[in-house]
Design a protein around this motif. Structure first.
Motif: not given
Lengths: 822, 214
Positions: B91-93, B99, B101, B156-158, B161
């Motif tokens: 993902k692009v945050g 961030c 992501a 969304f950050c998963m 992480f």
């Protein structure tokens, strides 16, 4: 407690596998052949008028497909009743504007074959802008010769949702500003809203202690991790729109209005959303941009919102400049709260959080009398909006330190003074007549449990010992907020495959109520969870009319709706069984995918078989008849599913007297270095009154996640503007600083009192919001407690930056106490 | 090193193969993502290559597979993964390495793919969230731990992480909770579910150790 098989138990939510493998599709993950990409042209000025747009050079570029300007947008029309929860006013913003009212407001958009080309095209567009007067600090707008944020005036008049369409001009006197210069909000200056309950003057007079203080509470950007990207295409006259929202079905009406189509022309898909925190409750006007560009070009269009654009259009919590008078009896009981709050809602709409702040105080502290005065000042900063507990962190940042200060002056324990003032289930609250009744409140239970878990008394002894330059402080706070609404629909379908399909119209944005409340339907049908499918994420999947996915409503609203619908489905199963096997419907019970005779005669019918029979029976059984009272959108969904199996459909018509409110008690310990001013949160415990616990691990995540949001309000999150140009300085995440994993204690504790709310069938209340306030208040009070070791005063300005701690440790005066966005 | 390579116009491009013919070959071979048709804009329509630019075809090692892809000079790895290789789990945050992501592994080290140019990862091993589970669908120990702890909320950050954890555990398989927090401090979770994330990742460390022993 009832002996539940699903409710109150941990489980793996059904979307989890898609999330951990990266297969979950968020709106920016959708692809289609021939898709175009758009870029926005954002206003470089905080207030201006667009005189001329020359896009000829851009449109001549290879690969540029189309431009969208404000002239291409449909007229704003009043939507059919019930399709949008928000008041529509003449001032309500649109996707693009000819009069940008804040830096970063979108003026136009370009669609091209790729994002690089679209960005190059934006660079080639010449926009002639006439600068207009602007204002950043609300107090500047109130100065006798101060600029107005809107050409029509500088203050929004009236109460949100009632008569918020008027903008007027209001100026204070030079004498008033003499007070401001001295760091006090002028008490006798004009306000635009005034409400009261009881005699606040008498309440202050009968008090043994009156505190009178001025506060500044900062604005905080939402900074959702997933920017609000949208993908759109048209097929056979219908718009297929993939968006990132909190509410799913409740976004259909607003989106249709922004695009200028009927709700029936829209298929809205939002399976996964990357957080909203109030900024994506019913979608947002910008979805019209790819939708209309797609219509213009007849190609699919992606609007990927960059973090830069998200900073501007992604909403913020409004900040306050406020003065509070609070009276206490010797025993700590609050006699009166008198609030005067200036709120900055930005340029578009009254947000009403100043009054909300006074209202939550009337709930948490039960003052014998209360008065609220406020002004909503239009500024040329980005629009403010609901953010996880609107008004609550602002409220606790003022009232909780005052209560702590009073307790110290009166020699009372910090937990005890909060218990003395806490509401109970027969309490009322509000800053307007008539007051609202509570459905339940177990705040004292939460405070007691928290004090026990946190070892409050032991810790009190320990932190009072000081050694070296570091001091410790502990704080406790109560957060309260709305926790549920009523009157929504549920829709269940048993197909001949024997599975229970639980249709959900609420959104999937992280709170997970979309999965958790489905368990309530399964529970009361005795259906094994592995035989259940949750159907969510698209209006094309035929979902029921639902509550907004915001305001901590869904866990309460849809545990009720799904319970009502489970009862409807169960009744139909009993009727079909009675028709097949004789006896009365009451002679049958349901469990484990079967409807069976209670007298153990061995007669039973599988749900799969009942679904087949329902299709043969038709009528109400397979959805060809729908109860009158359900919403028109639910009826349309049932009609689309009719004939596929046994349908349960019902509206939540269970009685409720009063307002459902959730509560959290927060306990924090901080360590503060008196030489450097550096402080850190070393421990935190929160206990919630959220009614019956539905899904423990998710509840814990909500409580502690909300708590960390609350920490950020006190410790790090800030917005700064350059006053001469009106431009945002803190435009990157690292400057706005939401808390990171290193800003929070390594381990935090939570618990729930787990007492069912008596006015809702399963007893569940929402919990998303109260922890934000409880944590903000507890940390702020803990910092004040640490400062009290060296006889220093409480903190009057958030966030509590290092320089402000040092100021508090020095003269105690903050020279810029009332300056906004500094 | 990577930057020098990127700036070097002398790096040979696939000689004798026109871009369009190569793309056709890729499509015919079925080796590209299904999304290929929107990825390669027609030069006649788009902005085309500027004189002296290095837009060209490269081969990347992603999730153990060699993927041939058309990459612009200024293209980030996140863009290539998401828009050209169909790997949207990354993902692009924030677009700028703030961030986390977009974290992927490059030669086992967690990196922000939004801030790395695709040209700089040629010849290196890239692993994304899609590359963690086994071919039989069995989850990676870190993924399994997240499932078992019901870690994260909106998720969304998963993937960021999870990739940071996988990389961190390769370097430090036996971390304390505090070390794990430091290992994950480049990743933001705006649901702020840090307590549950740390529970999940400590369980991930345990699962990973067991998996290594087995």
């Amino acid at each position: 407690m009832a002996d539940y098989k699903l409710i109150g138990h941990d489980y793996t939510t059904p979307e989890m596998l898609a999330k951990v493998t990266g297969q979950a599709k968020f709106s920016e993950d959708i692809r289609a052949d021939g898709m175009l990409f758009c870029k926005l042209l954002l206003s470089p000025m905080p207030h201006a008028r667009v005189l001329k747009i020359d896009a000829s050079e851009a449109l001549a570029m290879n690969g540029v497909a189309a431009i969208l300007t404000p002239d291409d947008l449909p007229e704003v029309t009043v939507p059919p009743a019930g399709l949008t929860p928000f008041a529509l006013t003449g001032w309500t913003e649109r996707a693009l504007t000819k009069e940008p009212l804040y830096e970063g407001e979108p003026i136009l958009a370009v669609a091209a074959v790729d994002e690089v080309t679209a960005a190059e095209a934006i660079e080639k567009i010449k926009v002639d802008l006439e600068p207009l007067p602007f204002v950043i600090d609300p107090l500047d707008a109130l100065r006798p010769d101060g600029p107005n944020g809107r050409t029509q005036g500088n203050v929004f008049v009236g109460h949100v949702g009632i008569d918020s369409k008027d903008i007027q001009a209001l100026k204070w006197t030079a004498k008033d500003f003499g007070e401001v210069a001295a760091g006090r909000l002028p008490w006798d200056a004009k306000a635009t809203v005034e409400t009261s309950v009881g005699d606040v003057e008498a309440g202050l007079k009968q008090a043994d202690l009156v505190l009178d203080e001025t506060f500044f509470i900062q604005s905080t950007a939402h900074q959702v991790l997933e920017p609000r990207s949208t993908f759109a295409y048209w097929q056979n006259g219908k718009l297929y729109l993939y968006g990132s929202t909190q509410s799913m079905i409740r976004s259909v009406g607003p989106i249709a209005r922004w695009v200028g189509i009927e709700p029936s022309q829209l298929v809205y898909i939002s399976e996964y959303s990357g957080g909203g925190f109030g900024s994506k409750i019913n979608s947002y006007p910008y979805v019209a941009i790819p939708a209309l560009l797609s219509k213009k070009t007849n190609r699919p269009v992606m609007l990927r919102i960059s973090r830069e654009a998200e900073n501007y259009i992604g909403r913020m919590r409004p900040g306050f400049q406020a003065r509070i008078k609070m009276g206490f009896r010797k025993d700590g009981r609050v006699t009166a709260i008198d609030s005067f709050i200036i709120e900055d809602p930005g340029p578009y709409e009254l947000t009403g959080q100043a009054e909300q702040a006074a209202q939550v105080a009337s709930n948490s502290y039960q003052p014998l009398a209360t008065r609220f005065r406020g002004i909503y000042v239009a500024t040329n900063t980005p629009p403010k909006g609901a953010q996880r507990a609107p008004g609550l962190p602002q409220s606790v940042s003022m009232f909780e330190p005052l209560i702590s200060k009073a307790a110290r002056k009166l020699g009372l324990d910090q937990v005890e003074i909060r218990k003395i003032n806490a509401p109970s289930s027969d309490s009322k609250f509000g800053v307007r007549e008539p007051l609202q009744n509570l459905t339940s409140a177990y705040v004292r239970e939460a405070l007691d449990r928290g004090a026990e878990l946190f070892k409050w008394q032991e810790r009190k002894q320990r932190v009072s010992q000081r050694s070296g330059p570091k001091v410790r402080g502990i704080g406790v706070s109560v957060g309260s907020f709305t926790a549920g609404s009523v009157g929504y629909d549920g829709l269940l379908l048993v197909k001949p495959d024997g599975k229970l399909y639980i249709h959900q119209g609420i959104g999937n944005f992280g709170a997970l109520a979309v999965m958790d409340t489905a368990r309530v339907a399964a529970e009361f049908l005795g259906m094994p969870w592995k035989q259940c499918e949750v159907v969510w994420g698209s209006s094309g999947k035929h979902v029921p009319w639902s509550s907004n996915s915001g305001g901590s409503q869904t866990a309460h609203a849809h545990s009720r709706a799904n319970y009502a619908t489970a009862l409807d489905l169960k009744r139909k199963l009993q009727e079909i069984a009675a028709q097949q096997m004789g006896g009365s419907p009451e002679a049958y019970e349901v469990d484990n995918g079967y409807v069976y005779r209670k007298d153990n005669t061995g007669s039973s019918l599988a749900f799969a078989k009942a679904a087949e029979l329902a299709i043969k029976l038709g009528g109400k059984y397979d959805g060809h008849e729908v109860p009158q009272q359900v919403n028109a959108l639910t009826k349309a969904s049932v009609a689309a599913l009719a004939g596929q199996g046994l349908i349960g459909v019902a509206k939540d018509e269970f009685p409720r007297k009063g307002a459902t409110q959730g509560f959290v008690a927060g306990f924090a310990e901080v360590e503060l270095d008196l030489e450097t001013g550096v402080y850190r949160i070393v421990d935190y415990t929160a206990v919630a009154d959220a009614g019956t616990v539905l899904h423990p691990r998710n509840l814990g995540g909500q409580i502690l996640g909300g708590s960390v949001e609350g920490f950020g309000h006190i410790t790090t999150r800030n917005m700064i503007y350059e006053r001469q140009s009106g431009r945002l300085v803190s435009r990157r995440m690292y400057q706005i600083r939401p808390p990171s994993i290193l800003d929070v204690p390594l381990e935090m504790n939570w618990d729930a009192v787990n007492i069912p709310d008596p006015q809702t069938p399963v007893g569940i209340k929402g919990v998303g919001e109260p922890p934000v306030g409880a944590a903000a208040g507890a940390v702020l009070c803990a910092i004040s407690d640490a400062l009290s070791r060296v006889d220093k005063d409480i903190i009057y300005r958030t966030p509590v930056r290092l320089d402000r701690v040092l100021a508090a440790l020095g003269s105690g005066k903050i020279h810029d106490l009332l300056a906004a966005y500094a | 090193m990577a930057d020098r390579e990127l700036a070097d116009p002398m790096v040979p491009s696939p000689s004798g193969v026109s871009r369009r013919n190569f793309i056709k070959g890729v499509i015919a071979a079925g080796a590209a993502a299904s999304s290929v048709s929107y990825l390669f804009r027609e030069t006649a329509l788009g902005q085309g290559s500027l004189p002296g630019s290095v837009e060209r075809l490269v081969t990347l090692n992603v999730n153990g597979q060699l993927r041939r892809v058309d990459v612009m000079k200024q293209e980030t790895l996140a863009t290539t993964l998401r828009y050209k290789l169909g790997l949207t789990g990354t993902k692009v945050g924030c677009d700028r390495g703030e961030c986390g992501a977009c974290t992927v592994l490059i030669d086992d080290v967690p990196r922000s793919s939004c801030s790395i140019l695709t040209h700089s990862v040629r010849g290196r091993k890239v692993v994304t969230i899609e590359g963690l589970a086994g071919a039989n669908g069995r989850l990676h120990p870190v993924q399994q731990a997240v499932v078992d702890e019901q870690g994260f909320q909106c998720a969304f950050c998963m993937s960021g992480f999870i990739m940071s954890t996988v990389g961190f555990l390769k370097a430090n398989p036996n971390p304390t909770r505090a070390e794990m927090a430091h290992g994950l401090s480049g990743n933001f979770c705006r649901c702020a579910d840090y307590n549950k994330i740390l529970n999940a990742m400590m369980r991930a460390a345990e699962y990973s150790r067991k998996a290594r022993k087995a």
